[in-house]
Design an enzyme around this catalytic site. Structure first.
Site, PDB file in Angstrom:
ATOM      1  N   ASP A  10       4.278  31.689  57.640  1.00  0.00           N
ATOM      2  CA  ASP A  10       4.053  30.252  57.681  1.00  0.00           C
ATOM      3  C   ASP A  10       3.924  29.807  56.227  1.00  0.00           C
ATOM      4  O   ASP A  10       3.739  30.634  55.323  1.00  0.00           O
ATOM      5  CB  ASP A  10       2.787  29.953  58.489  1.00  0.00           C
ATOM      6  CG  ASP A  10       2.457  28.482  58.545  1.00  0.00           C
ATOM      7  OD1 ASP A  10       3.376  27.688  58.806  1.00  0.00           O
ATOM      8  OD2 ASP A  10       1.284  28.131  58.329  1.00  0.00           O
ATOM      9  N   ASP A  12       2.386  26.233  54.889  1.00  0.00           N
ATOM     10  CA  ASP A  12       1.241  25.414  54.511  1.00  0.00           C
ATOM     11  C   ASP A  12      -0.082  26.079  54.878  1.00  0.00           C
ATOM     12  O   ASP A  12      -0.281  26.498  56.019  1.00  0.00           O
ATOM     13  CB  ASP A  12       1.346  24.046  55.183  1.00  0.00           C
ATOM     14  CG  ASP A  12       2.629  23.329  54.804  1.00  0.00           C
ATOM     15  OD1 ASP A  12       3.005  23.402  53.616  1.00  0.00           O
ATOM     16  OD2 ASP A  12       3.258  22.719  55.682  1.00  0.00           O
TER      17      ASP A  12
END
Length: 227
Positions: A10, A12
């Protein structure tokens, strides 16, 4: 057959200590692309919805790309280059870079899978030296420029599983032929974390940290631990 080793990240609050989507919105406000009195409140509200797992991603992408749609591709590219210099590059921290390089050195295939759109995230993936990117695809009009709509399934929540399975099929792979590690901070990514062989709760929010402890998943704090 030896499985293909994949390292999925991922973006953020996982590889970045900020939310690049929200930060891009703040940046467009700062450079005068939108009315700050209206934009900030809506941007912050959408971010809170994402954290709560209630975000309507189609509504958000229309909002987040509204100012971008009104600019030319050239103006947009110039603005994003400035965004990279002023906002993103300073927060590409050594711990995150080292994690990526650890997997690269081990010969793993690297892939970022994010709920942020491709316009914002492609240059960030490039800065990390990660070619493979699954992000929210932006629909384009007859002129070739973005329309504010999403193309296909958004890579968010269960959509990340769907888009990853599309990627596997496009690369002649399936779940049985890969050994996959996935790093994420968010409860929104629980569907994919539950599918991979090696889930790693990375800088996890409080709910994900609790689930990771209950299930015996690895917990990795690259930045300051969340409360």
């Amino acid at each position: 057959m030896t499985p293909v080793r994949l390292a999925l990240f991922d973006l953020d609050h996982t590889l970045l200590p900020i939310d690049s989507d929200h930060a891009w919105g703040v940046f467009t406000q700062d450079i005068g692309w939108c009315d700050p009195s209206q934009f900030k409140a809506r941007n912050d509200d959408f971010f809170a919805q994402y954290q709560a797992g209630t975000l309507d991603v189609h509504e958000y992408v229309r909002f987040a790309t509204e100012a971008l749609c009104r600019r030319s591709p050239e103006e947009a590219a110039q603005a994003h280059a400035r965004f990279m210099r002023e906002v993103i590059t300073p927060v590409l921290l050594p711990a995150a870079r080292a994690l990526v390089e650890q997997h690269r050195a081990a010969g793993d295939r690297l892939l970022i899978i994010t709920a942020t759109n491709e316009f914002v995230t492609r240059p960030i993936a490039d800065a990390l030296g990660i070619e493979e990117l699954i992000a929210v695809r932006l629909a384009r009009g007859a002129d070739g420029w973005i329309t504010g709509e999403i193309d296909g399934v958004p890579s968010m929540r269960e959509g990340k599983v769907h888009r990853f399975e599309e990627w596997l099929a496009a690369n002649g792979l399936d779940w049985s032929r890969v050994d996959t590690t996935f790093y994420s901070d968010s409860m929104n990514d629980l569907p994919l974390l539950e599918r991979v062989r090696h889930p790693v709760a990375t800088n996890p929010d409080a709910r994900l940290r609790r689930i990771a402890r209950e299930r015996g998943w690895r917990i990795l704090d690259l930045f300051e631990p969340n409360p």
